[in-house]
Design a protein around this motif. Structure first.
Motif, PDB file in Angstrom:
ATOM      1  N   ILE A  33     -17.591 -60.480  11.507  1.00 25.00           N
ATOM      2  CA  ILE A  33     -18.171 -60.674  12.836  1.00 25.00           C
ATOM      3  C   ILE A  33     -19.214 -59.602  13.124  1.00 25.00           C
ATOM      4  O   ILE A  33     -18.973 -58.410  12.936  1.00 25.00           O
ATOM      5  N   ALA A  52      -9.873 -60.881  10.809  1.00 26.09           N
ATOM      6  CA  ALA A  52     -11.169 -60.645  11.443  1.00 26.09           C
ATOM      7  C   ALA A  52     -11.650 -59.252  11.073  1.00 26.09           C
ATOM      8  O   ALA A  52     -10.901 -58.273  11.186  1.00 26.09           O
ATOM      9  N   VAL A  59     -14.774 -56.703  11.922  1.00 24.37           N
ATOM     10  CA  VAL A  59     -15.962 -56.422  12.723  1.00 24.37           C
ATOM     11  C   VAL A  59     -16.917 -55.592  11.878  1.00 24.37           C
ATOM     12  O   VAL A  59     -16.611 -54.457  11.515  1.00 24.37           O
ATOM     13  N   ALA A  80     -18.419 -56.677  18.136  1.00 24.30           N
ATOM     14  CA  ALA A  80     -17.701 -57.872  18.588  1.00 24.30           C
ATOM     15  C   ALA A  80     -17.648 -57.787  20.100  1.00 24.30           C
ATOM     16  O   ALA A  80     -16.758 -57.146  20.671  1.00 24.30           O
ATOM     17  N   SER A 109     -15.124 -60.678  21.007  1.00 22.54           N
ATOM     18  CA  SER A 109     -14.035 -59.698  21.007  1.00 22.54           C
ATOM     19  C   SER A 109     -12.681 -60.388  21.029  1.00 22.54           C
ATOM     20  O   SER A 109     -11.744 -59.941  20.358  1.00 22.54           O
ATOM     21  N   ALA A 124     -11.904 -61.854  17.588  1.00 24.19           N
ATOM     22  CA  ALA A 124     -11.418 -60.814  16.676  1.00 24.19           C
ATOM     23  C   ALA A 124      -9.975 -60.436  16.999  1.00 24.19           C
ATOM     24  O   ALA A 124      -9.142 -60.255  16.102  1.00 24.19           O
ATOM     25  N   SER A 130      -6.849 -57.799  12.732  1.00 25.78           N
ATOM     26  CA  SER A 130      -8.175 -57.405  13.208  1.00 25.78           C
ATOM     27  C   SER A 130      -8.509 -56.033  12.666  1.00 25.78           C
ATOM     28  O   SER A 130      -7.775 -55.064  12.910  1.00 25.78           O
ATOM     29  N   GLN A 157     -16.554 -52.658  19.859  1.00 23.60           N
ATOM     30  CA  GLN A 157     -16.084 -53.824  20.598  1.00 23.60           C
ATOM     31  C   GLN A 157     -16.470 -53.646  22.058  1.00 23.60           C
ATOM     32  O   GLN A 157     -16.568 -52.514  22.553  1.00 23.60           O
TER      33      GLN A 157
END
Length: 418
Positions: free
Chosen positions: A75, A101, A103, A107, A112, A115, A121, A129
């Motif tokens: 992401i 997920a 990042v 995100a 967010s 994720a 995550s 984030q």
């Protein structure tokens, strides 16, 4: 530069693959297949250039081989539509594979809670984030505004449900209202991320023994770009045949093809028809040789000067002759225009001579002839002749003024008595 509601004034990508794509690869130990999906753009229900939609995610998930047991969702997104993001999250949750997920940049907003809602995550080093209260636009009276506010409150409640399931009870309304930005460690501390780490595309297992499979789609079957004014490259990450087998490779070096590839019956029949081959049982090698021969002949033909063939009814003309013809045509047009002018000037002069119009109205009548000659001539034909005195008053040998003319008409005398 055109503006996009999420891209802003940033130059638009040249293809969807720049911000959304997917690959799949077998683990080296044969323990299953790992798929990597990259969401590097906004989340938008319109799809296409606007961003990543549920339709895009659905195509990827439907395309994944049955052997996929892990999905790496990478992401880097500013967020986007709440409902679209929630649908994407639930599509990922519904897949049988474990979804991690990762990042890679940021995100934010809708990205967010995607994720946070996955099975795991992970924040890559240096990433961010951002969570905030949902917002939107409303037009109308006070009741309309109140209704819009209540809808936003419902959306916020759905976000808090996802965040709470991941990180537990917090003062989420305050955190969302403050538009809270979090570094990787802060996201882990708050509970929205599990750890900070670097996750390879094909998962954390070694994958050197497998070649990645790029999931592609026929661009003619993809209508995401129908409203785009620029040509789009094929969307990477759409679908793959259910019977797809991952390719194998030999040890480092040139690939070792284990079995000869056979030409499909459909392609072979098409080549036989187009090349005019008489032997229906021709071998693949002979057919390919015939293709090479046809291509060589085509190249020789292209090198030869092309001879233009004019359609029926057209004649080629020497350039000088054509220039002379155009000059004569211009002269003829100018002569015709002068004839038209002289003829219309003559109509006005004749009307003046016959007393049908006055000198003051002559110019207006002349202009009217240019716009509607037929109608103007018809009008003049209805005007009696001598309606306007031909000789100006005061020039007659017998009458010296208008008063004298009236006196003479009443009393028969040429001069008024004193």
């Amino acid at each position: 530069m055109k503006h996009n509601r999420y891209w802003g004034s940033v130059p638009r990508p040249q293809s969807k693959a720049e911000f959304f794509n997917a690959v799949a690869a077998e683990r080296a130990d044969g323990g299953g297949t790992v798929a990597t999906i990259r969401m590097y753009g906004p989340i938008d229900s319109w799809g296409g250039w606007w961003g990543i939609s549920t339709k895009d995610i659905g195509k990827v998930l439907d395309a994944l081989p049955d052997s996929v047991d892990q999905i790496i969702l990478r992401i880097n997104s500013p967020g986007g539509e709440v409902s679209e993001g929630m649908a994407i999250l639930n599509m990922l949750r519904a897949h049988k594979a474990k979804v991690t997920a990762v990042v890679d940049g940021r995100a934010c907003s809708a990205a967010s809670f995607i994720a946070a809602g996955c099975d795991e995550s992970v924040m890559s080093p240096g990433t961010l984030q951002m969570i905030h209260s949902p917002w939107g636009f409303a037009i109308g009276n006070a009741r309309d505004m109140q209704k819009a506010a209540s809808v936003l409150n419902v959306h916020e409640a759905s976000l808090i449900e996802v965040y709470t399931a991941k990180a537990g009870e917090k003062d989420w309304p305050a955190l969302l209202a403050d538009e809270t930005w979090l570094t990787g460690p802060q996201a882990v501390e708050l509970g929205l991320a599990d750890r900070v780490a670097v996750i390879p595309d094909a998962g954390e297992a070694e994958t050197a023994g497998s070649e990645p499979v790029i999931i592609t789609v026929d661009p003619e079957e993809d209508d995401d770009f129908d409203d785009i004014d620029d040509a789009a490259s094929p969307l990477i990450a759409a679908r793959v045949a259910a019977s797809l087998k991952l390719p194998s490779s030999s040890e480092p070096g040139d690939p070792n093809q284990k079995e000869a590839l056979a030409m499909s019956d459909t392609i072979k029949a098409g080549l036989i028809e187009r090349l005019g081959v008489k032997d229906a049982d021709i071998s693949d090698e002979a057919l390919l040789a015939a293709v090479d021969e046809a291509l060589d002949e085509q190249a020789d033909t292209e090198d030869a000067p092309a001879v233009a063939t004019l359609p029926k009814g057209f004649v080629a003309v020497d350039e000088n002759v054509w220039a002379e013809t155009q000059a004569n045509a211009r002269q003829g047009a100018e002569a015709r225009a002068q004839q038209e002018k002289d003829r219309r000037d003559g109509i006005v002069a004749a009307a003046l001579r016959t007393g049908q119009i006055s000198t003051a109205s002559a110019s207006a009548i002349r202009e009217q002839l240019d716009t509607d000659e037929k109608g103007t001539v018809a009008f003049l034909a209805t005007v009696p002749k001598n309606s306007v005195p031909v000789e100006p008053v005061g020039v007659s040998d017998t009458l010296t003024s208008t008063d004298d003319a009236l006196y003479s008409a009443m009393y028969g005398a040429t001069e008024k008595e004193a």
